[in-house]
Each structure stands twice: as C-alpha cells, then as structure tokens.
Design a protein around this motif. Sequence first.
Motif, short mmCIF file in Angstrom:
data_model
loop_
_atom_site.label_atom_id
_atom_site.label_comp_id
_atom_site.label_asym_id
_atom_site.label_seq_id
_atom_site.Cartn_x
_atom_site.Cartn_y
_atom_site.Cartn_z
N SER A 69 -0.16 -3.45 0.02
CA SER A 69 -1.25 -3.36 -1.01
C SER A 69 -2.87 -3.17 -0.59
CB SER A 69 -1.20 -4.99 -2.03
OG SER A 69 -2.16 -4.64 -2.87
N ALA A 84 -2.89 0.54 0.43
CA ALA A 84 -2.97 1.32 -0.58
C ALA A 84 -4.17 1.19 -1.25
CB ALA A 84 -1.82 0.85 -1.76
N ILE A 85 -5.01 0.39 -1.43
CA ILE A 85 -6.04 0.39 -2.18
C ILE A 85 -7.06 1.09 -1.16
CG2 ILE A 85 -7.92 -1.07 -2.61
CD1 ILE A 85 -5.91 -3.20 -3.70
N LEU A 134 -6.49 3.36 0.79
CA LEU A 134 -6.12 5.04 0.87
C LEU A 134 -6.51 5.56 -0.57
CD1 LEU A 134 -2.42 4.92 2.13
CD2 LEU A 134 -4.43 6.00 3.25
N GLU A 135 -6.43 4.83 -1.56
CA GLU A 135 -6.93 5.13 -2.93
C GLU A 135 -8.32 5.40 -2.86
OE1 GLU A 135 -7.03 3.98 -7.52
OE2 GLU A 135 -5.52 2.92 -6.07
N HIS A 146 -10.06 6.03 -0.22
CA HIS A 146 -10.52 7.23 0.53
C HIS A 146 -10.38 8.67 -0.36
CE1 HIS A 146 -10.47 9.88 4.14
NE2 HIS A 146 -9.51 10.27 3.57
N GLU A 147 -9.05 8.54 -1.05
CA GLU A 147 -9.14 9.79 -1.75
C GLU A 147 -9.93 9.95 -2.73
OE1 GLU A 147 -4.94 9.01 -3.23
OE2 GLU A 147 -4.04 9.26 -1.18
N LYS A 148 -10.32 8.89 -3.29
CA LYS A 148 -11.49 9.06 -4.57
C LYS A 148 -12.92 9.57 -3.86
CE LYS A 148 -9.15 6.21 -8.08
NZ LYS A 148 -9.24 4.88 -8.53
#
Length: 176
Positions: free
Chosen positions: A59, A62-63, A65-66, A68-70
């Motif tokens: 979890s 995943a946060i 990574l999210e 980083h993508e944003k």
Amino acid sequence: PVMDGFETATLVHRRKRSRSTPIVFLTAHGDDQALILRGYKAGAVDYLQKPIVPEILRSKVAIFLELHEKTELLRRQAASLASLNAELEAFSGSVSHDLKAPLRAMRSWTQIVLEETSGKTLDEEAQAKLQRVLDAGDRMDGLIGSLLNYAKIARADITIERLDLTSLVRDAVEPL
C-alpha cells in the motif's frame, strides 16, 4: 555490506538521477526516536517496523508510485504550459504589429485628407466625421498599447514586501 541504511540513503539522494527516490526504512529497532530522526535526515519518507505486513508495504509503495506519477504529470503540464505561454507571447507580439500597421495607415491617410481638404472641398460635417475616425484610431492604438503593457506586466515577477504606510503618508502630505 559495509554501509548501513543511513549511509545508503544519503548516497542514493546525493546522485542526481535518484535524488527524488522515496526511501522507506524497514527497521527492527522499534521506536528509537533518535534513529528515526537520523533516517528522516538521511532522506527517508517513511518507517516500517519489522515484522513487515506485506499489505501495508504494498500500500505504501503504491501511494509513492502514484505520487511519482502525479508529480511527473504536473512537471509535463508545467512544461507544456510554459511552451504554450511562449507561443502566446509571440502571437500577441505578432498580432499587435499586425493590428498597428493598418491602423497607422488608416490614421495617416485620414490625417492627409483632413489637412489637404480643410476648409476647401469638405464641409464641417465631413471634417468632423474624419476627426472621429482619427479619434477612434487613437483609442484603438491606446487599447493595443494597454494590451501589450498588460502582457509585459503579466510576465514580470512580482515581489511582495511590507510597507510602512504611516511614513509613506507622512512623506506624501508633509510640505517640501
């Protein structure tokens, strides 16, 4: 093998390529506040205590990574906006030139007609109409100039600072 996690994190964040890599420390040292603080100073973004619960680790990853993508999306959007802004500035300069050239010609020819026919072939009403054309051209020239000034101001860096209004007013109203 000769480096601990703190040294590894410091090394990772010294390199340009991995400077923004989020590091999650996995520790068996419990709640040792000094070690936790040392980890954050070395670049940790989070701490997990052993034994590790895989779902919690997944979890957190995943946060990150999210995030980083944003962040990358925002970086790309900022670059795109900067590019569009540069194009808009070039366009506004071109448009202002394109608007001013025919306006100058119109105003010049109107002025020539007024000067050459003043009191001769044009009655007062016709002269008044030509004068209104000149006045409208002046207003339009002023509007174009105002738009260009606004564009310059909009691009300028704005500095906010405190002012002592009391001394400012005193200086304005005191006699010289």
